[in-house]
Design a protein around this motif. Sequence first.
Motif, PDB file in Angstrom:
ATOM      1  N   ALA A 162       0.853  -1.193   0.000  1.00  0.00           N
ATOM      2  CA  ALA A 162       0.000   0.000   0.000  1.00  0.00           C
ATOM      3  C   ALA A 162       0.890   1.244   0.000  1.00  0.00           C
ATOM      4  CB  ALA A 162      -0.890   0.000   1.245  1.00  0.00           C
ATOM      5  N   PHE A 163       0.295   2.371  -0.328  1.00  0.00           N
ATOM      6  CA  PHE A 163       1.002   3.643  -0.140  1.00  0.00           C
ATOM      7  C   PHE A 163      -0.034   4.752  -0.017  1.00  0.00           C
ATOM      8  CE2 PHE A 163       3.494   7.385  -1.728  1.00  0.00           C
ATOM      9  CZ  PHE A 163       4.384   7.414  -0.661  1.00  0.00           C
ATOM     10  N   HIS A 164      -0.248   5.189   1.239  1.00  0.00           N
ATOM     11  CA  HIS A 164      -1.225   6.253   1.482  1.00  0.00           C
ATOM     12  C   HIS A 164      -0.773   7.107   2.656  1.00  0.00           C
ATOM     13  CE1 HIS A 164      -2.707   3.506   4.644  1.00  0.00           C
ATOM     14  NE2 HIS A 164      -2.684   2.565   3.718  1.00  0.00           N
ATOM     15  N   THR A 173      -0.552  14.634  -7.494  1.00  0.00           N
ATOM     16  CA  THR A 173      -1.563  14.032  -8.375  1.00  0.00           C
ATOM     17  C   THR A 173      -1.769  12.555  -8.040  1.00  0.00           C
ATOM     18  OG1 THR A 173       0.154  13.595 -10.019  1.00  0.00           O
ATOM     19  CG2 THR A 173      -1.169  15.582 -10.347  1.00  0.00           C
ATOM     20  N   LEU A 174      -0.766  11.910  -7.405  1.00  0.00           N
ATOM     21  CA  LEU A 174      -0.812  10.466  -7.134  1.00  0.00           C
ATOM     22  C   LEU A 174      -1.969  10.129  -6.194  1.00  0.00           C
ATOM     23  CD1 LEU A 174       0.936   7.786  -7.547  1.00  0.00           C
ATOM     24  CD2 LEU A 174       1.806   8.247  -5.242  1.00  0.00           C
ATOM     25  N   PRO A 175      -2.864   9.240  -6.629  1.00  0.00           N
ATOM     26  CA  PRO A 175      -3.914   8.803  -5.691  1.00  0.00           C
ATOM     27  C   PRO A 175      -3.333   7.909  -4.601  1.00  0.00           C
ATOM     28  CG  PRO A 175      -4.264   7.869  -7.912  1.00  0.00           C
ATOM     29  CD  PRO A 175      -2.944   8.573  -7.924  1.00  0.00           C
ATOM     30  N   ASP A 179      -3.629  -1.109  -2.373  1.00  0.00           N
ATOM     31  CA  ASP A 179      -3.224  -2.368  -3.023  1.00  0.00           C
ATOM     32  C   ASP A 179      -2.571  -2.043  -4.356  1.00  0.00           C
ATOM     33  OD1 ASP A 179      -2.869  -4.982  -3.730  1.00  0.00           O
ATOM     34  OD2 ASP A 179      -4.993  -5.449  -4.022  1.00  0.00           O
ATOM     35  N   ARG A 180      -1.260  -2.286  -4.419  1.00  0.00           N
ATOM     36  CA  ARG A 180      -0.530  -1.970  -5.656  1.00  0.00           C
ATOM     37  C   ARG A 180       0.498  -3.065  -5.920  1.00  0.00           C
ATOM     38  NH1 ARG A 180       4.003   2.668  -3.937  1.00  0.00           N
ATOM     39  NH2 ARG A 180       4.889   1.443  -2.245  1.00  0.00           N
ATOM     40  N   ILE A 181       1.067  -3.015  -7.121  1.00  0.00           N
ATOM     41  CA  ILE A 181       2.197  -3.887  -7.442  1.00  0.00           C
ATOM     42  C   ILE A 181       3.456  -3.230  -6.870  1.00  0.00           C
ATOM     43  CG2 ILE A 181       3.669  -4.680  -9.342  1.00  0.00           C
ATOM     44  CD1 ILE A 181       1.115  -5.164 -10.961  1.00  0.00           C
ATOM     45  N   ALA A 229       3.789  -0.851   3.978  1.00  0.00           N
ATOM     46  CA  ALA A 229       3.223   0.506   4.051  1.00  0.00           C
ATOM     47  C   ALA A 229       3.925   1.416   3.045  1.00  0.00           C
ATOM     48  CB  ALA A 229       3.383   1.061   5.453  1.00  0.00           C
ATOM     49  N   SER A 230       5.169   1.064   2.710  1.00  0.00           N
ATOM     50  CA  SER A 230       5.984   1.844   1.773  1.00  0.00           C
ATOM     51  C   SER A 230       7.271   1.069   1.548  1.00  0.00           C
ATOM     52  CB  SER A 230       6.333   3.216   2.360  1.00  0.00           C
ATOM     53  OG  SER A 230       7.113   3.044   3.534  1.00  0.00           O
ATOM     54  N   VAL A 231       8.001   1.441   0.517  1.00  0.00           N
ATOM     55  CA  VAL A 231       9.337   0.867   0.314  1.00  0.00           C
ATOM     56  C   VAL A 231      10.197   1.183   1.537  1.00  0.00           C
ATOM     57  CG1 VAL A 231      11.419   0.961  -1.118  1.00  0.00           C
ATOM     58  CG2 VAL A 231       9.162   1.037  -2.209  1.00  0.00           C
ATOM     59  N   GLN A 232      10.082   2.431   2.033  1.00  0.00           N
ATOM     60  CA  GLN A 232      10.897   2.858   3.170  1.00  0.00           C
ATOM     61  C   GLN A 232      10.723   1.917   4.354  1.00  0.00           C
ATOM     62  OE1 GLN A 232       9.217   4.905   1.089  1.00  0.00           O
ATOM     63  NE2 GLN A 232      10.021   6.998   1.106  1.00  0.00           N
ATOM     64  N   ASN A 233       9.458   1.631   4.691  1.00  0.00           N
ATOM     65  CA  ASN A 233       9.185   0.836   5.884  1.00  0.00           C
ATOM     66  C   ASN A 233       9.601  -0.614   5.706  1.00  0.00           C
ATOM     67  OD1 ASN A 233       6.394  -0.503   7.609  1.00  0.00           O
ATOM     68  ND2 ASN A 233       8.078   0.570   8.580  1.00  0.00           N
ATOM     69  N   PRO A 257      15.197   0.848  -6.084  1.00  0.00           N
ATOM     70  CA  PRO A 257      14.330   1.584  -7.013  1.00  0.00           C
ATOM     71  C   PRO A 257      12.892   1.116  -6.816  1.00  0.00           C
ATOM     72  CG  PRO A 257      15.507  -0.164  -8.178  1.00  0.00           C
ATOM     73  CD  PRO A 257      16.019  -0.164  -6.763  1.00  0.00           C
ATOM     74  N   ASN A 258      11.962   2.038  -6.932  1.00  0.00           N
ATOM     75  CA  ASN A 258      10.546   1.650  -6.922  1.00  0.00           C
ATOM     76  C   ASN A 258      10.115   1.609  -8.384  1.00  0.00           C
ATOM     77  OD1 ASN A 258       7.905   1.152  -6.288  1.00  0.00           O
ATOM     78  ND2 ASN A 258       7.509   3.114  -5.278  1.00  0.00           N
ATOM     79  N   LYS A 259      10.016   0.393  -8.925  1.00  0.00           N
ATOM     80  CA  LYS A 259       9.726   0.217 -10.354  1.00  0.00           C
ATOM     81  C   LYS A 259       8.208   0.216 -10.542  1.00  0.00           C
ATOM     82  CE  LYS A 259      12.712  -2.640 -12.404  1.00  0.00           C
ATOM     83  NZ  LYS A 259      13.413  -3.920 -12.677  1.00  0.00           N
ATOM     84  N   LEU A 291      13.518   6.138  -6.021  1.00  0.00           N
ATOM     85  CA  LEU A 291      14.771   5.547  -5.538  1.00  0.00           C
ATOM     86  C   LEU A 291      14.846   5.814  -4.046  1.00  0.00           C
ATOM     87  CD1 LEU A 291      17.400   4.046  -6.082  1.00  0.00           C
ATOM     88  CD2 LEU A 291      18.487   6.250  -6.531  1.00  0.00           C
ATOM     89  N   ILE A 292      14.818   4.741  -3.269  1.00  0.00           N
ATOM     90  CA  ILE A 292      14.724   4.866  -1.815  1.00  0.00           C
ATOM     91  C   ILE A 292      15.957   4.209  -1.210  1.00  0.00           C
ATOM     92  CG2 ILE A 292      13.159   4.590   0.137  1.00  0.00           C
ATOM     93  CD1 ILE A 292      11.591   5.728  -2.202  1.00  0.00           C
ATOM     94  N   LYS A 293      16.656   4.958  -0.375  1.00  0.00           N
ATOM     95  CA  LYS A 293      17.895   4.445   0.228  1.00  0.00           C
ATOM     96  C   LYS A 293      17.805   4.534   1.731  1.00  0.00           C
ATOM     97  CE  LYS A 293      20.920   5.988  -3.528  1.00  0.00           C
ATOM     98  NZ  LYS A 293      22.180   5.271  -3.708  1.00  0.00           N
TER      99      LYS A 293
END
Length: 308
Positions: A162-164, A173-175, A179-181, A229-233, A257-259, A291-293
């Motif tokens: 998820a990402f919210h 603009t991003l909703p 539930d995402r890939i 919850a996010s790439v970061q988490n 990278p978040n592809k 790109l998350i580091k």
Amino acid sequence: MASSAYVSAARYGKDNVRVLKTDRDAATGVHTVTEMTVSCLLEGDIDVSYTKGDNSVVVATDSIKNTIFITAKQNPVNPPELFAAILGAHFIDTYSHIHAANVKVITHRWTRMTIRGKPHPHSFLRDGQETRNVEARVSRKDGIAITSGIEGLTVLKSTGSAFHGFVRDEFTTLPETWDRILSTDVDASWKWKPFANVQAVREAVSKFNPAWEEAREITLTRFAEDESASVQNTMYKMCEQILAAVPDTELVIYSLPNKHFFELDLSWHKGIKNTGKDAEVYVPQSNPNGLIKCEVARGSPPTRGSHL
Ligand SMILES: O=c1[nH]c(=O)c2[nH]c(=O)[nH]c2[nH]1
């Protein structure tokens, strides 16, 4: 030309040295192969080669390349951590004016084939672009600093991400999505506590392969099982778990990278539903990518430098 300038940092050597080593077990006839791409850059009292054209301080990069082959012949190349340490130490032990060697060893995948249900003794396949990487800095003053890692391990999950709740303002603009890939090319590394010398690396030799296996397993298991919850988490949880599983490390570093895979509105064709819970056909994006580091250390946060 007189100038008020000086060499504030310099290193040189051979990069992209490709090496394949075979190991043939005479008793069983079982072979193993290790293919590596090696880089070895030297530092030391070499300024005059830059400032005066004085090559008397230069160990030719061609000789550095030769040394890589000879060292591979005369020593084990597995684990790569030990090979990198031995190679680097050679240069500071052999040349009194060379004070540090920066060695990088990229090991490529050659996985044993299974033929007719059995492991084949001498045939291998390249099962992916993933590499096992080691960087060793062997220095007269500071001993041996080793960072081990995984690069190019490409993974994707089709739900459980998820990402919210992110900043919403006049640039957004991003909703939000529940539930995402999620897909990335894993670049993970773990920095070992410093080693005094090659002997200390030899004494730790049994730790390197299990650490790589643990880090890989943790990466895959966390990726698959985390309700992200996010790439970061998700990456932070991977770092924490590797620090706990491999006690001799002091730092774990990820770069992911978040592809992105965009949903596609197909309602223009006979009202087909292909968004939200009906999404099936997506459009993979090559760029741009997120790109998350992050770098995670033990204990609580002091002021510290960054290795990113
Ligand atoms: O996991 C994510 N982290 C972000 O920081 C971010 N930003 C974004 O647009 N999508 C995502 N996804």
